[in-house]
Design a protein around this motif. Structure first.
Motif, mmCIF file in Angstrom:
data_model
loop_
_atom_site.group_PDB
_atom_site.id
_atom_site.type_symbol
_atom_site.label_atom_id
_atom_site.label_comp_id
_atom_site.label_asym_id
_atom_site.label_seq_id
_atom_site.Cartn_x
_atom_site.Cartn_y
_atom_site.Cartn_z
ATOM 1 N N TRP A 1 38.432 42.728 49.441
ATOM 2 C CA TRP A 1 39.192 41.716 48.985
ATOM 3 C C TRP A 1 39.153 41.204 48.378
ATOM 4 N N ALA A 2 38.486 40.507 48.086
ATOM 5 C CA ALA A 2 38.252 39.828 46.892
ATOM 6 C C ALA A 2 38.366 40.433 45.378
ATOM 7 N N LEU A 3 37.550 41.293 45.436
ATOM 8 C CA LEU A 3 39.242 41.838 44.093
ATOM 9 C C LEU A 3 39.895 42.325 44.084
ATOM 10 N N SER A 4 40.908 42.698 44.840
ATOM 11 C CA SER A 4 42.124 42.709 44.903
ATOM 12 C C SER A 4 42.833 41.588 45.119
ATOM 13 N N ASP B 1 44.029 40.189 37.974
ATOM 14 C CA ASP B 1 43.627 40.661 36.709
ATOM 15 C C ASP B 1 43.440 42.278 37.550
ATOM 16 N N CYS B 2 42.807 42.525 38.367
ATOM 17 C CA CYS B 2 42.158 43.733 38.991
ATOM 18 C C CYS B 2 43.332 44.254 38.750
ATOM 19 N N PRO B 3 43.372 45.422 37.641
ATOM 20 C CA PRO B 3 43.947 46.990 37.613
ATOM 21 C C PRO B 3 44.560 47.267 38.971
ATOM 22 N N PRO B 4 46.153 48.210 38.821
ATOM 23 C CA PRO B 4 46.691 48.362 40.048
ATOM 24 C C PRO B 4 46.160 49.282 39.996
ATOM 25 N N ALA B 5 45.814 50.287 39.706
ATOM 26 C CA ALA B 5 44.875 51.628 39.904
ATOM 27 C C ALA B 5 43.838 51.289 41.285
ATOM 28 N N LEU B 6 43.165 50.320 40.614
ATOM 29 C CA LEU B 6 42.102 49.918 41.638
ATOM 30 C C LEU B 6 42.424 49.741 42.700
ATOM 31 N N ARG B 7 43.697 48.209 42.825
ATOM 32 C CA ARG B 7 43.542 48.038 44.341
ATOM 33 C C ARG B 7 44.339 48.974 45.210
#
Length: 280
Positions: free
Chosen positions: A170-173, A177-183
């Motif tokens: 959640w904190a990363l998403s 700047d979190c990459p859309p692919a990672l989200r």
């Protein structure tokens, strides 16, 4: 007719999507002053005013940081106090522009310091700190150490190997700047997607221009785009230009209606443009 600063900015942005002759004639018809030269101090005040709107998206700082401009980074520094990751990135001169690797010079007179490095990061490293997360505060602290494309790649691989804890995800998403692919890799649960939307993380300026309101505030932010995020502002202009052409065009009466309702209109910019055209 007297127009507030906000309305002038909003109308000016939309008129900028037409040709010069049309814009000049419409300005004369609705009594909108032509843009006047301004001092650096006035420009700076306008930049800081952008952040006064309560619904400025969380992605706005990212669009600005992607210019890799020390002066613009200094503006962002004042307004991301709660985002330790972006604040840390500015303090370290991390570049955000696509393909850029050289550090961005950091202005020496920035007030305050880089956020403290989390103890869990010192003990366990990047992935270890994220895996040790047991609450939101710890998740945000660990996520603030993800700074470079290499860091994001490391996190992506670690999560693919074994899913990170929910708080870390959640904190990363919600980092803009979190990459859309990672989200997307984190999952698509409706509650998860809703929280990301609530935070104001957007795909780009086009989504902000077309889906958010009130229109006058959105347009005032976009009016600063050529100064604050010139690399990305074209996305918003391209999204709104066809609507302006089809529903307003060179129709003086439609523009006059728009000038009357823009300041109190609660919908999105596309809804504003369509409504003004329909009324006229």
């Amino acid at each position: 007719m007297h127009y507030s600063h906000t309305v002038q900015q909003a109308l000016g942005f939309l008129l900028g999507l037409t040709d010069e002759d049309t814009a000049g004639r419409i300005r004369e018809r609705i009594g909108l002053p032509a843009p006047a030269p301004e001092s650096p101090e006035e420009t700076r005040r306008r930049m800081y005013r952008v952040w006064s709107w309560p619904r400025v998206p969380a992605s706005l700082p990212l669009w600005i940081l992607q210019e890799d401009d020390p002066e613009l980074n200094a503006v962002v520094w004042y307004h991301v106090g709660l985002d330790a990751g972006l604040r840390r990135a500015v303090a370290r001169g991390i570049p955000f522009g696509p393909g850029r690797t050289e550090p961005v010079p950091v202005k020496r007179d920035l007030p305050g310091e880089e956020p403290e490095v989390p103890e869990s990061y010192v003990r366990h490293g990047l992935v270890g700190a994220l895996r040790a997360t047991t609450g939101m505060a710890a998740g945000r602290a660990a996520a603030s150490m993800v700074l470079t494309p290499a860091d994001w790649h490391t996190v992506t691989e670690a999560d693919a190997e074994r899913p990170l804890p929910g708080y870390a995800r959640w904190a990363l998403s919600v980092r803009p700047d979190c990459p859309p692919a990672l989200r997307a890799q984190f999952g698509s649960h409706p509650k998860f997607a809703h929280r990301v939307r609530q935070t104001g993380v957007l795909a780009g300026p086009a989504a902000y221009a077309t889906d958010h309101g009130p229109a006058v505030g959105v347009l005032e932010v976009l009016a600063m785009g050529r100064l604050m995020f010139p690399t990305r502002i074209g996305e918003a202009e391209d999204a709104l230009r066809p609507l302006v052409r089809d529903h307003l065009g060179d129709d003086e009466e439609a523009w006059a209606v728009l000038a009357q309702i823009v300041g109190t209109f609660h919908g999105t910019a596309p809804e504003l443009v369509v409504t003004a055209g329909a009324i006229a």
